[in-house]
Design a protein around this motif. Structure first.
Motif, PDB file in Angstrom:
ATOM      1  N   PHE A 197      -1.218   4.107  -0.844  1.00 54.88           N
ATOM      2  CA  PHE A 197      -2.076   2.939  -0.971  1.00 54.88           C
ATOM      3  C   PHE A 197      -3.408   3.197  -0.236  1.00 54.88           C
ATOM      4  N   GLY A 198      -3.298   3.759   0.970  1.00 55.98           N
ATOM      5  CA  GLY A 198      -4.496   4.069   1.767  1.00 55.98           C
ATOM      6  C   GLY A 198      -5.399   5.044   1.033  1.00 55.98           C
ATOM      7  N   LEU A 199      -4.790   6.023   0.389  1.00 53.53           N
ATOM      8  CA  LEU A 199      -5.562   7.031  -0.353  1.00 53.53           C
ATOM      9  C   LEU A 199      -6.350   6.356  -1.473  1.00 53.53           C
ATOM     10  N   VAL A 200      -5.676   5.499  -2.239  1.00 57.28           N
ATOM     11  CA  VAL A 200      -6.320   4.807  -3.362  1.00 57.28           C
ATOM     12  C   VAL A 200      -7.488   3.968  -2.842  1.00 57.28           C
ATOM     13  N   VAL A 201      -7.253   3.204  -1.781  1.00 55.18           N
ATOM     14  CA  VAL A 201      -8.311   2.345  -1.228  1.00 55.18           C
ATOM     15  C   VAL A 201      -9.469   3.212  -0.720  1.00 55.18           C
TER      16      VAL A 201
ATOM     17  N   ALA B 225      10.648   5.946   5.992  1.00 56.78           N
ATOM     18  CA  ALA B 225       9.929   7.111   5.480  1.00 56.78           C
ATOM     19  C   ALA B 225       9.320   6.787   4.116  1.00 56.78           C
ATOM     20  N   ILE B 226      10.087   6.128   3.265  1.00 55.11           N
ATOM     21  CA  ILE B 226       9.590   5.773   1.927  1.00 55.11           C
ATOM     22  C   ILE B 226       8.414   4.794   2.054  1.00 55.11           C
ATOM     23  N   LEU B 227       8.585   3.826   2.948  1.00 57.03           N
ATOM     24  CA  LEU B 227       7.534   2.835   3.170  1.00 57.03           C
ATOM     25  C   LEU B 227       6.261   3.527   3.653  1.00 57.03           C
ATOM     26  N   GLY B 228       6.428   4.470   4.564  1.00 59.72           N
ATOM     27  CA  GLY B 228       5.277   5.218   5.087  1.00 59.72           C
ATOM     28  C   GLY B 228       4.566   5.959   3.972  1.00 59.72           C
ATOM     29  N   PHE B 229       5.334   6.552   3.092  1.00 57.95           N
ATOM     30  CA  PHE B 229       4.762   7.297   1.976  1.00 57.95           C
ATOM     31  C   PHE B 229       3.959   6.351   1.071  1.00 57.95           C
ATOM     32  N   LEU B 230       4.559   5.201   0.749  1.00 56.04           N
ATOM     33  CA  LEU B 230       3.873   4.238  -0.114  1.00 56.04           C
ATOM     34  C   LEU B 230       2.584   3.737   0.534  1.00 56.04           C
ATOM     35  N   MET B 231       2.659   3.499   1.863  1.00 54.09           N
ATOM     36  CA  MET B 231       1.465   3.024   2.567  1.00 54.09           C
ATOM     37  C   MET B 231       0.373   4.084   2.542  1.00 54.09           C
ATOM     38  N   GLY B 232       0.784   5.333   2.714  1.00 54.97           N
ATOM     39  CA  GLY B 232      -0.169   6.441   2.685  1.00 54.97           C
ATOM     40  C   GLY B 232      -0.856   6.520   1.328  1.00 54.97           C
TER      41      GLY B 232
END
Ligand code: UDP
Ligand code: MG
Length: 317
Positions: A250-254, A241-248
């Motif tokens: 990151f995706g937002l920033v990109v 869940a934490i990893l998913g949040f971080l990936m999300g």
């Protein structure tokens, strides 16, 4: 003072080459401990034959006819070493004992340490964990998988000492507590460590297997490790869940960066490699995470069905 009744449980799977010497040796050890007044005459060895297809059970039955110090049970099929241990613990609880020591049928664990286990028990320990002095007798794969497994378990909060083993003493009190846990797959190494009962540690030497072959390979060890982890802790699910949040995030920033670039700089797209690499990495990560979740779904599936942990074919008392 009432003397301690000791039960020694021995899981065995196709151990016809070892079992006779092991029985003789353990009977000697018990006799020695009895002569020293440390255990009672009613102490016994309890074999759990994990569905052997060789002469293992025949040999155990023969000894059972000769002496009341040898008892045992036999599974209808092979359920694996952890289930055999569990059946041993449940079996001796029913027959009765003050404490129980589990040891392998190949006596790779130094059987003389049993005396130290008993001494610790008499000093008030409810659990005595055997700690290997080293892993010299293990092959490369075993060493690596064991190291990875214990590191993972400790990250998950299991606090299992390194070089821990299934060679341990458990008191009657701990057995009674275990009986209240109705889980299908109980991770014994984590379980007894965490009960909060007084625990002692005894170091022992590991010997080479004197006959027969190891019953574990890379696949069975991996299965054991995965079962251990997923039945013990749900922390990997939280990490996902934490990893998913971080990936999300990151995706937002990109995403924002891409939009800004498009509006203000109108750059032509060059970043094909980056896109493909990111796609592969995140694709792989997603499947991996799904796999972990799948392991837990499997665990829940087994628990929900509540099938018996093992089925016994025969009991020798
Ligand atoms: N064992 C078992 N069921 C199995 C595999 C192993 O009861 O499916 C028993 C085996 O007979 C032995 C103990 O578990 O008493 C440890 O097995 P082994 O010595 O082969 O493992 P290793 O020492 O190589 O880890
Ligand atoms: Mg062995």
């Amino acid at each position: 003072m009432k003397k301690t009744t000791l039960a020694i449980i021995v899981p065995c799977y196709n151990e016809e080459l070892c079992i006779t010497s092991t029985i003789e040796r353990l009977l000697e050890v018990m006799q020695m401990l009895n002569a020293k007044g440390k255990i009672s005459e009613t102490s016994y060895i309890y074999f759990v034959d994990d569905g052997s297809t060789d002469k293992t059970w025949e040999i155990i039955s023969r000894y059972n006819k000769q002496t009341h110090h040898v008892k045992g049970t036999r599974f209808v099929r092979n359920y694996g070493n952890q289930k055999a241990l569990l059946a041993g613990l449940e079996g001796v609880r029913k027959i009765g004992c003050d404490c129980v020591v589990s040891i392998d049928a190949d006596l790779q664990q130094d059987e003389m340490a049993i005396e130290k286990f008993i001494d610790e028990f008499h000093n008030g320990a409810q659990i005595v964990s055997g700690i290997r002095n080293d892993r010299k007798t293990d092959g490369f794969i075993k060493k690596i998988t064991a190291l990875m497994f214990y590191k993972t378990m400790n990250i998950l909060g299991a606090k299992i000492p390194v070089n821990h083993s299934d060679y341990r003493l458990v008191s009657k009190k701990a057995l009674d507590i275990m009986e209240q846990f109705d889980e299908r797959s109980l991770f014994l190494r984590g379980f007894f460590n965490e009960l909060g009962l007084k625990t002692a540690y005894v170091k022992f030497d590991v010997k080479q297997r004197f006959a027969g072959k190891s019953k574990f390979n890379f696949i069975t060890l991996t299965k054991l490790a995965l079962d251990g982890i997923t039945s013990y802790s749900i922390r990997p699910l939280r990490l996902i869940a934490i990893l998913g949040f971080l990936m999300g995030f990151f995706g937002l920033v990109v995403g924002i960066e891409t939009v800004i670039e498009k509006i203000y700089f109108n750059n032509s797209p060059n970043g094909w490699a980056t896109a493909v690499i990111l796609l592969c990495i995140f694709g792989g990560l997603q499947i991996f995470c799904l796999g972990i979740i799948g392991e837990y779904v499997g665990q829940v599936f087994r628990e929900v069905k509540g099938r018996p942990r093992y089925i016994k074919e025969e009991e020798l008392e």
